[in-house]
Design a protein around this motif. Structure first.
Motif, short mmCIF file in Angstrom:
data_model
loop_
_atom_site.label_atom_id
_atom_site.label_comp_id
_atom_site.label_asym_id
_atom_site.label_seq_id
_atom_site.Cartn_x
_atom_site.Cartn_y
_atom_site.Cartn_z
N LYS A 144 34.08 44.02 19.01
CA LYS A 144 32.73 43.50 19.16
C LYS A 144 32.07 43.37 17.79
N PRO A 145 31.25 42.35 17.61
CA PRO A 145 30.56 42.19 16.33
C PRO A 145 29.49 43.25 16.14
N THR A 146 29.23 43.59 14.90
CA THR A 146 28.13 44.49 14.61
C THR A 146 26.86 43.68 14.41
N VAL A 147 25.73 44.31 14.64
CA VAL A 147 24.45 43.62 14.51
C VAL A 147 23.79 44.06 13.21
N ASP A 148 23.40 43.07 12.40
CA ASP A 148 22.74 43.33 11.13
C ASP A 148 21.58 42.35 11.01
N GLY A 149 20.36 42.85 11.22
CA GLY A 149 19.21 41.96 11.26
C GLY A 149 18.91 41.25 9.97
N LYS A 150 19.27 41.83 8.83
CA LYS A 150 18.91 41.24 7.54
C LYS A 150 20.10 40.64 6.79
N GLY A 151 21.22 41.34 6.77
CA GLY A 151 22.35 40.88 5.95
C GLY A 151 23.54 40.42 6.76
N ALA A 152 23.31 39.81 7.92
CA ALA A 152 24.41 39.40 8.81
C ALA A 152 25.29 38.33 8.17
N ASP A 153 26.58 38.39 8.48
CA ASP A 153 27.50 37.34 8.04
C ASP A 153 27.12 36.00 8.68
N LEU A 154 26.77 36.04 9.96
CA LEU A 154 26.44 34.83 10.70
C LEU A 154 25.20 35.07 11.56
N ARG A 155 24.34 34.07 11.63
CA ARG A 155 23.15 34.15 12.46
C ARG A 155 23.34 33.23 13.67
N ILE A 156 23.09 33.76 14.84
CA ILE A 156 23.23 33.01 16.08
C ILE A 156 21.89 32.33 16.39
N TYR A 157 21.95 31.04 16.64
CA TYR A 157 20.77 30.26 16.99
C TYR A 157 20.66 30.23 18.51
N ALA A 158 19.51 30.67 19.03
CA ALA A 158 19.29 30.66 20.48
C ALA A 158 17.88 30.12 20.75
N HIS A 159 17.81 29.01 21.47
CA HIS A 159 16.53 28.37 21.74
C HIS A 159 16.39 28.14 23.24
N LEU A 160 15.36 28.74 23.84
CA LEU A 160 15.11 28.63 25.27
C LEU A 160 13.88 27.76 25.51
N HIS A 161 14.05 26.72 26.34
CA HIS A 161 12.93 25.82 26.62
C HIS A 161 13.08 25.27 28.04
N ASN A 162 12.08 25.51 28.87
CA ASN A 162 12.07 24.98 30.24
C ASN A 162 13.34 25.33 31.01
N GLY A 163 13.85 26.53 30.81
CA GLY A 163 15.02 26.97 31.55
C GLY A 163 16.35 26.53 30.95
N TYR A 164 16.33 25.86 29.80
CA TYR A 164 17.56 25.46 29.12
C TYR A 164 17.76 26.33 27.88
N ILE A 165 18.92 26.93 27.77
CA ILE A 165 19.25 27.73 26.59
C ILE A 165 20.26 26.95 25.74
N THR A 166 19.93 26.79 24.49
CA THR A 166 20.83 26.15 23.53
C THR A 166 21.32 27.22 22.57
N LEU A 167 22.63 27.30 22.39
CA LEU A 167 23.24 28.31 21.54
C LEU A 167 24.05 27.65 20.44
N GLY A 168 24.00 28.23 19.27
CA GLY A 168 24.76 27.70 18.16
C GLY A 168 24.88 28.72 17.05
N ILE A 169 25.45 28.29 15.93
CA ILE A 169 25.64 29.16 14.76
C ILE A 169 25.00 28.49 13.56
N ASP A 170 24.15 29.23 12.87
CA ASP A 170 23.53 28.76 11.64
C ASP A 170 24.58 28.84 10.53
N LEU A 171 24.99 27.69 9.99
CA LEU A 171 26.05 27.66 8.99
C LEU A 171 25.54 27.86 7.57
N VAL A 172 24.24 28.06 7.42
CA VAL A 172 23.69 28.29 6.08
C VAL A 172 23.34 29.77 5.91
N GLY A 173 22.60 30.33 6.86
CA GLY A 173 22.24 31.73 6.79
C GLY A 173 20.89 32.00 6.16
#
Length: 325
Positions: A144-173
């Motif tokens: 399982k991945p570890t959680v690091d709020g400030k220095g994470a290797d990858l940031r997960i993008y999660a956007h919820l709107h009107n019952g739709y969740i969009t998930l992705g990975i921020d490739l910049v950080g």
């Protein structure tokens, strides 16, 4: 078509998912769409503070290095509707093939935006998405991945709107407006990508190619002039930056990345030699002029901008400036 999906289970979106999503400051979405098209992307739509687009991985990497307007480049993974509860959010998150996206033992952080029905707090949303990711990785026999709020290797993008969740990975950080040349900031700093947007609105790239001049009578820390110099010299906005989240991505291709970095460096060498535009910065504050000179030095273009301490009341046409400055 009638939707027969159970109300208790997430459902697939009715529209196809674009491959990538670029975020940006509000109001410059059209400019960003034009820039992405010029970089080789197939723009599929704009939204508030962002542009959806399709393209190859090489194109996405090129966008990371060369977009002067974007804040972040997101690799979109899924968009699922019917997400009204925490349990439905967890299931939607667990349905992504995270084992292909996250390297073993990668550290992550979840950036959750939006609320809907039973999902009322972004912290709860972020925690629930994380639980779904852990479940998916466990099912694949992965650590399982570890959680690091400030220095994470990858940031997960999660956007919820009107019952739709969009998930992705921020490739910049981080935000791409941070170019790396501006630790010295004067009062009321202008963000780098907003400065670039102003220059594009003024058709500066074409004007610079014609050898025209640019005068900023209240240059502050020099952001507008430095962005103008980078454009004139064909220097990528991320030329100074080394740390990018995409290099921790499970699908990262170092061969493509290295080739694009080498191309970027060669273009900068050739571009500096071909600049004919003249750039002039003036400011009444000695501290601002000192910061502007230091920032230009860090950006690698000190010879392209002439800075001088002077008030707006003393402004005259600088010697060597083209007519119509």
């Amino acid at each position: 078509m009638t939707d027969t999906t159970s109300a208790t289970s997430p459902r697939a979106p009715s529209n196809p998912l674009s491959t990538w999503f670029a975020t940006c400051p509000r109001g410059i979405e059209t400019l960003l769409a034009d820039e992405l098209t010029a970089l080789g992307a197939e723009v599929t739509g704009t939204t508030v503070a962002g542009v959806h687009f399709n393209g190859s991985q090489e194109m996405a990497y090129r966008t990371i290095l060369w977009s002067r307007l974007a804040n972040r480049i997101i690799r979109l993974l899924t968009r699922v509707g019917g997400v009204d509860t925490g349990e439905q959010l967890r299931k939607a998150s667990a349905g992504v093939d995270w084992a292909m996206e996250l390297p073993d033992r990668a550290s992550i952080a979840v950036d959750f935006h939006g609320t809907w029905k039973d999902i009322r707090h972004t912290f709860f949303g972020a925690q629930t998405v994380k639980d779904g990711i852990v479940e998916a990785m466990f099912e694949e026999g992965r650590n399982k991945p570890t959680v690091d709020g400030k220095g994470a290797d990858l940031r997960i993008y999660a956007h919820l709107h009107n019952g739709y969740i969009t998930l992705g990975i921020d490739l910049v950080g981080r935000s791409l407006h941070q170019r790396g040349y501006r630790p010295d900031i004067a009062h009321a700093p202008l963000k780098e990508n907003l400065a670039a947007a102003l220059l594009m609105r003024a058709d500066w790239p074409a004007r610079a190619a014609r050898g025209e001049s640019l005068v900023d009578p209240m240059c502050g820390s020099g952001t507008l002039l430095i962005e103008a110099a980078l454009m004139a010299a064909d220097i990528a906005p991320q030329a100074l930056c080394e740390q990018f989240a995409c290099r921790h991505w499970g699908r990262h291709d170092e061969r493509i990345w290295t080739a694009l970095r080498e191309e970027m460096e060669q273009r900068a060498i050739a571009g500096r030699r071909q600049v004919t535009a003249r750039l002039f910065g003036r400011d009444y504050s000695p501290q601002a002029i000192s910061a502007a000179r230091a920032n230009a030095m860090r950006a690698g273009i000190p010879a392209l901008i002439e800075f001088e301490g002077a008030s707006v009341a003393e402004l005259t046409c600088p010697e060597g400036a083209t007519a119509g400055w």
